[in-house]
Design an enzyme around this catalytic site. Structure first.
Site, PDB file in Angstrom:
ATOM      1  N   GLY A 143       9.609  -6.590   1.092  1.00 31.03           N
ATOM      2  CA  GLY A 143       8.722  -5.945   1.385  1.00 31.03           C
ATOM      3  C   GLY A 143       9.423  -5.840   2.700  1.00 31.03           C
ATOM      4  N   SER A 144       8.323  -4.934   3.509  1.00 30.90           N
ATOM      5  CA  SER A 144       7.887  -4.902   5.139  1.00 30.90           C
ATOM      6  C   SER A 144       6.357  -4.648   5.710  1.00 30.90           C
ATOM      7  CB  SER A 144       8.904  -3.594   5.517  1.00 30.90           C
ATOM      8  OG  SER A 144       8.476  -2.398   4.626  1.00 30.90           O
ATOM      9  N   GLY A 145       6.440  -3.983   6.715  1.00 30.41           N
ATOM     10  CA  GLY A 145       4.951  -4.281   7.583  1.00 30.41           C
ATOM     11  C   GLY A 145       4.632  -3.886   8.575  1.00 30.41           C
ATOM     12  N   ALA A 157       6.835  -6.429  10.544  1.00 32.00           N
ATOM     13  CA  ALA A 157       7.699  -7.398   9.399  1.00 32.00           C
ATOM     14  C   ALA A 157       8.278  -6.251   9.010  1.00 32.00           C
ATOM     15  CB  ALA A 157       6.284  -8.471   9.640  1.00 32.00           C
ATOM     16  N   ASP A 179      -8.445  -9.552   6.135  1.00 34.28           N
ATOM     17  CA  ASP A 179      -7.187  -7.821   5.927  1.00 34.28           C
ATOM     18  C   ASP A 179      -6.744  -8.178   4.282  1.00 34.28           C
ATOM     19  OD1 ASP A 179      -4.355  -6.832   7.013  1.00 34.28           O
ATOM     20  OD2 ASP A 179      -5.956  -5.482   5.930  1.00 34.28           O
ATOM     21  N   LYS A 209      -6.376  -6.735   0.942  1.00 29.71           N
ATOM     22  CA  LYS A 209      -6.712  -5.395   0.107  1.00 29.71           C
ATOM     23  C   LYS A 209      -5.158  -5.559  -1.176  1.00 29.71           C
ATOM     24  CE  LYS A 209      -3.402  -3.624   3.875  1.00 29.71           C
ATOM     25  NZ  LYS A 209      -2.758  -2.604   4.634  1.00 29.71           N
ATOM     26  N   ASN A 222      -2.266  -7.214  -0.375  1.00 28.42           N
ATOM     27  CA  ASN A 222      -1.944  -8.124  -0.028  1.00 28.42           C
ATOM     28  C   ASN A 222      -1.890  -9.365  -1.079  1.00 28.42           C
ATOM     29  OD1 ASN A 222      -0.583  -7.018   2.789  1.00 28.42           O
ATOM     30  ND2 ASN A 222      -3.383  -7.388   3.530  1.00 28.42           N
ATOM     31  N   ASP A 237       0.175 -11.941   3.277  1.00 25.25           N
ATOM     32  CA  ASP A 237      -0.268 -11.602   5.073  1.00 25.25           C
ATOM     33  C   ASP A 237      -1.207 -11.949   5.127  1.00 25.25           C
ATOM     34  OD1 ASP A 237       0.835  -8.711   6.002  1.00 25.25           O
ATOM     35  OD2 ASP A 237      -0.003 -10.320   7.567  1.00 25.25           O
ATOM     36  N   THR A 294      -7.202  -2.861   7.026  1.00 28.71           N
ATOM     37  CA  THR A 294      -7.131  -0.756   6.899  1.00 28.71           C
ATOM     38  C   THR A 294      -8.675  -0.404   6.319  1.00 28.71           C
ATOM     39  OG1 THR A 294      -5.020  -2.222   5.958  1.00 28.71           O
ATOM     40  CG2 THR A 294      -6.082  -0.120   4.765  1.00 28.71           C
TER      41      THR A 294
HETATM   42  C1  LIG Z   1       6.611  -9.616   0.185  1.00 31.23           C
HETATM   43  C2  LIG Z   1       6.826 -11.587  -0.436  1.00 31.23           C
HETATM   44  C3  LIG Z   1       6.157 -11.743   0.688  1.00 31.23           C
HETATM   45  C4  LIG Z   1       6.459 -13.370   0.080  1.00 31.23           C
HETATM   46  N1  LIG Z   1       6.886 -14.371  -0.389  1.00 31.23           N
HETATM   47  N2  LIG Z   1       8.194 -13.068  -1.786  1.00 31.23           N
HETATM   48  C5  LIG Z   1       7.140 -11.087  -1.459  1.00 31.23           C
END
Ligand SMILES: Cc1ccnnc1
Length: 293
Positions: A19-21, A24, A139, A141, A144, A159, A178
């Site tokens: 995952g990415s934000g 992060a 946040d 959505k 999340n 998140d 968002t």
């Molecule tokens: C993307 C994510 C975040 C937290 N736990 N598992 C997966």
């Protein structure tokens, strides 16, 4: 949780990105001592106050404090450990492999009312735990909301980077989530409150049932105009088969005056949410029991 002294890399094996934000990146990892799997969330630290890159330390500390306060709820991601490797703060979080609710919707275009109601029931259980602790997510959505595993309906909220403890001490006005999901008080920089999350619950329900986003415009400004005018309709063909009960639930949340919106308690008692089948409730109680043990 103490910031562990030993370097993260000496205690965990790090694997693929999951995952990415904005500031992060999340990678799957394995704790060497227990061989247990976790999600390592690398949050880039803001080095200079005036910089736009990275997250200020007090915001990271807030996210850690919120996660610690909310610990052990079946619908909220749990925090295992925290590290600081100089450039990043690393949150070692419970690993959730089912993907985003968002992907689940887009694969299906839209969900059945039973499935949508079951997802919203669980999101509301997580939000109830937050609101009981005077914490607003701010946040909420579909991105999340993660599914515990592909084919199961059990979800976890993730998140909490924008979430805040809303004490009466300080007013919070400056959060901007968002565009599609923000409430009118966020667009107007008015004081935020727990009801700000309830507006987002209404938007998410609308999307789950129709596949369409109620206020989305061609530009962000147009979206904001639609939100402050509370300009949305059910009359698109997307809502042709949707029950009046579902529309009533949404319309009691998408209200400009935050004080008039259903609270999380009232939402859980709403007939479109409340009649969860007994065995479904049983399953969710088991999930909570497992968490507590
Ligand atoms: C993307 C994510 C975040 C937290 N736990 N598992 C997966």
């Amino acid at each position: 949780i103490d910031y562990s002294i030993q370097p993260f890399e000496s205690l965990y094996e790090v694997y693929e990105e999951i995952g990415s934000g904005q500031f992060a990146v999340v990678r799957r990892c394995i704790e060497k001592s227990s061989r247990a799997e976790y999600a390592a969330k690398y949050i880039r630290k803001r080095r200079v106050a005036t910089s736009r890159r990275g997250v200020p330390l007090e915001a990271i500390a807030r996210e850690v404090h919120v996660l610690q306060t909310l610990d052990k709820h079946q619908n909220i991601i749990s925090l295992h450990q925290v590290f600081d490797n100089g450039q990043h703060v690393i949150l070692v979080l419970e690993l959730v492999r089912g993907g985003e609710l968002f992907e689940h919707i887009s694969e299906r275009e839209r969900l059945s009312e039973e499935e949508a109601s079951s997802f919203m029931h669980q999101i509301l259980q997580g939000v109830k735990h937050m609101h009981f602790n005077s914490i607003a997510h701010l946040d909420l959505k579909p991105e999340n909301v993660l599914l515990l595993s592909k084919n199961r309906q059990h979800i976890k909220l993730i998140d909490f980077g924008l979430s805040r403890m809303l004490t009466h001490a300080e007013e919070v006005r400056d959060i901007m989530g968002t565009a599609e999901f923000v409430a009118p008080e966020i667009v107007n920089y008015e004081p935020l409150c727990l009801a700000t999350d309830m507006w987002a619950i209404g938007v998410i329900t609308y999307i789950l049932l129709s596949g369409a986003s109620p206020f989305l415009g061609d530009t962000q400004q147009e979206t904001y105009n639609n939100i402050t005018a509370v300009d949305y309709t059910f009359d698109t063909e997307d809502f042709s088969g949707t029950s009046d009960l579902a529309k009533d639930f949404i319309s009691q949340l998408l209200l400009k005056d935050a004080r008039k919106r259903l609270t999380v308690e009232q939402s859980l008692a709403h007939p479109w949410i409340a009649p969860q089948s007994e065995e479904q409730e049983e399953k969710l109680r088991d999930a909570q029991t497992n968490m507590d043990n």
